[in-house]
Design an enzyme around this catalytic site. Structure first.
Site, PDB file in Angstrom:
ATOM      1  N   ARG A  51      -4.473   6.152  55.918  1.00 38.81           N
ATOM      2  CA  ARG A  51      -5.220   7.239  55.311  1.00 38.81           C
ATOM      3  C   ARG A  51      -4.394   7.892  54.207  1.00 38.81           C
ATOM      4  O   ARG A  51      -3.188   8.120  54.384  1.00 38.81           O
ATOM      5  CB  ARG A  51      -5.583   8.287  56.370  1.00 38.81           C
ATOM      6  CG  ARG A  51      -6.558   7.780  57.438  1.00 38.81           C
ATOM      7  CD  ARG A  51      -6.877   8.918  58.391  1.00 38.81           C
ATOM      8  NE  ARG A  51      -7.910   8.542  59.352  1.00 38.81           N
ATOM      9  CZ  ARG A  51      -7.655   8.026  60.550  1.00 38.81           C
ATOM     10  NH1 ARG A  51      -6.413   7.805  60.908  1.00 38.81           N
ATOM     11  NH2 ARG A  51      -8.638   7.732  61.373  1.00 38.81           N
ATOM     12  N   ASN A  93      -8.415  14.111  58.331  1.00 40.02           N
ATOM     13  CA  ASN A  93      -7.355  13.891  57.353  1.00 40.02           C
ATOM     14  C   ASN A  93      -7.109  15.110  56.463  1.00 40.02           C
ATOM     15  O   ASN A  93      -5.986  15.347  56.019  1.00 40.02           O
ATOM     16  CB  ASN A  93      -7.707  12.671  56.491  1.00 40.02           C
ATOM     17  CG  ASN A  93      -6.483  11.960  55.989  1.00 40.02           C
ATOM     18  OD1 ASN A  93      -5.468  11.902  56.680  1.00 40.02           O
ATOM     19  ND2 ASN A  93      -6.556  11.416  54.790  1.00 40.02           N
ATOM     20  N   LYS A 141     -15.490  15.298  67.313  1.00 38.21           N
ATOM     21  CA  LYS A 141     -16.241  14.661  66.237  1.00 38.21           C
ATOM     22  C   LYS A 141     -17.457  13.890  66.762  1.00 38.21           C
ATOM     23  O   LYS A 141     -18.072  13.123  66.025  1.00 38.21           O
ATOM     24  CB  LYS A 141     -15.324  13.731  65.449  1.00 38.21           C
ATOM     25  CG  LYS A 141     -14.165  14.470  64.785  1.00 38.21           C
ATOM     26  CD  LYS A 141     -13.319  13.539  63.957  1.00 38.21           C
ATOM     27  CE  LYS A 141     -12.170  14.288  63.334  1.00 38.21           C
ATOM     28  NZ  LYS A 141     -11.362  13.435  62.444  1.00 38.21           N
ATOM     29  N   PRO A 190     -15.480  12.750  59.008  1.00 39.20           N
ATOM     30  CA  PRO A 190     -15.668  14.195  58.878  1.00 39.20           C
ATOM     31  C   PRO A 190     -14.753  14.971  59.818  1.00 39.20           C
ATOM     32  O   PRO A 190     -14.371  14.502  60.889  1.00 39.20           O
ATOM     33  CB  PRO A 190     -17.139  14.394  59.232  1.00 39.20           C
ATOM     34  CG  PRO A 190     -17.496  13.212  60.051  1.00 39.20           C
ATOM     35  CD  PRO A 190     -16.679  12.087  59.514  1.00 39.20           C
ATOM     36  N   GLU A 191     -14.427  16.185  59.395  1.00 38.04           N
ATOM     37  CA  GLU A 191     -13.619  17.084  60.213  1.00 38.04           C
ATOM     38  C   GLU A 191     -14.497  17.723  61.284  1.00 38.04           C
ATOM     39  O   GLU A 191     -15.733  17.710  61.232  1.00 38.04           O
ATOM     40  CB  GLU A 191     -13.011  18.164  59.324  1.00 38.04           C
ATOM     41  CG  GLU A 191     -12.357  17.648  58.062  1.00 38.04           C
ATOM     42  CD  GLU A 191     -10.974  17.072  58.275  1.00 38.04           C
ATOM     43  OE1 GLU A 191     -10.215  17.581  59.120  1.00 38.04           O
ATOM     44  OE2 GLU A 191     -10.629  16.108  57.562  1.00 38.04           O
TER      45      GLU A 191
END
Length: 278
Positions: A250, A165, A51, A2-3
């Site tokens: 990624r 990402n 994060k 997750p961002e």
């Protein structure tokens, strides 16, 4: 993974549900802390650090968790059915008189002294959504390794904390360069505005249920997840390829028409496109 805005939203939900309340249930389902009991303690606050999630309780203790790829914290009202996954995926339960927070598939869960939080998050760079945000330090960190690709530098949480990402690909698009461009080759004027642009994107989305970097209804992202559809600006087909250090690749998106700089070979991009389509 997750961002930072998603983790910030999770922390806000947990804080709203738990902060100021006495824990009536505590169950940490990891071997090292299976016997720890937090019942009877008041939750002081829940804070996002990049994060990472820090749930602080009275008595100088902090429950540190990280969602990584599949983890999630869900909050349920009293009597509400838990719907975050099968019970064997539950790693933590924190309950109060009327709310229960359930942590599913948490790959990182540890109980530590609040005074020792730096052991868990001290390596992080300035937090884009935190009180320690320092754009000058973030830029200094990014430029410290000029040969490193911009995409990899942005994902390194030691440089600045909170970019994942999605934002990596979107930031590179907005800067007009590919994620494979060496950081040192980024034009000076674009490098100077990078920290503020990253901050603007995460700030704008931390309260939104659906992330948007475009401001366009129905077209939320410029390039991420859009291959091989046309670019929203120039109509060139968006491309996709893996990017990583060899251990963690990624999927990465860019527009050949709008972004200058090195890119993977055409064959690598085609392999990635076929794999994702399947």
């Amino acid at each position: 993974m997750p961002e930072g805005d998603t983790v910030w939203q999770t922390a806000k939900r947990l804080h709203t549900a738990l902060a100021g309340e006495v824990l009536t249930r505590s169950d940490l389902r990891v071997p090292r802390f299976a016997t720890a009991d937090l019942t009877g303690r008041t939750v002081l606050d829940v804070t996002a650090r990049g994060k990472h999630l820090l749930t602080r309780v009275e008595g100088g203790l902090t429950l540190h968790s990280h969602l990584r790829m599949d983890g999630a914290w869900k909050v349920f009202a009293e009597g509400q059915r838990w719907v975050g996954g099968p019970s064997h995926q539950i790693r933590a339960i924190l309950g109060t008189a009327d709310r229960t927070a359930v942590g599913y598939r948490l790959p990182v869960l540890e109980l530590l002294r609040t005074a020792d939080e730096q052991r868990a998050v001290g390596h992080l760079g300035p937090d884009l959504l935190g009180p320690d945000w320092d754009p000058d330090l973030a830029l200094h960190n990014l430029l410290a390794d000029p040969a490193r690709s911009l995409g990899e530098a942005l994902l390194d949480q030691r440089n600045l904390a909170g970019i994942g990402n999605v934002y990596k690909s979107e930031l590179c698009f907005l800067l007009g360069v590919t994620p494979w461009l060496p950081v040192g080759a980024l034009p000076v004027e674009r490098a100077a505005k990078l920290p503020a642009l990253a901050k603007k994107l995460l700030d704008a989305n931390r309260e939104r249920p659906v992330r948007s970097t475009t401001g366009l209804r129905g077209q939320d992202l410029f390039v991420y997840g859009r291959a091989p559809r046309p670019c929203l600006r120039c109509r060139t087909s968006v491309r996709m390829a893996d990017q990583g250090d060899g251990s963690r690749e990624r999927p990465t998106y860019w527009c050949p028409g709008c972004q200058s700089g090195p890119v993977p070979s055409a064959s690598a991009s085609r392999r990635m496109s076929r794999r994702t389509a399947n």
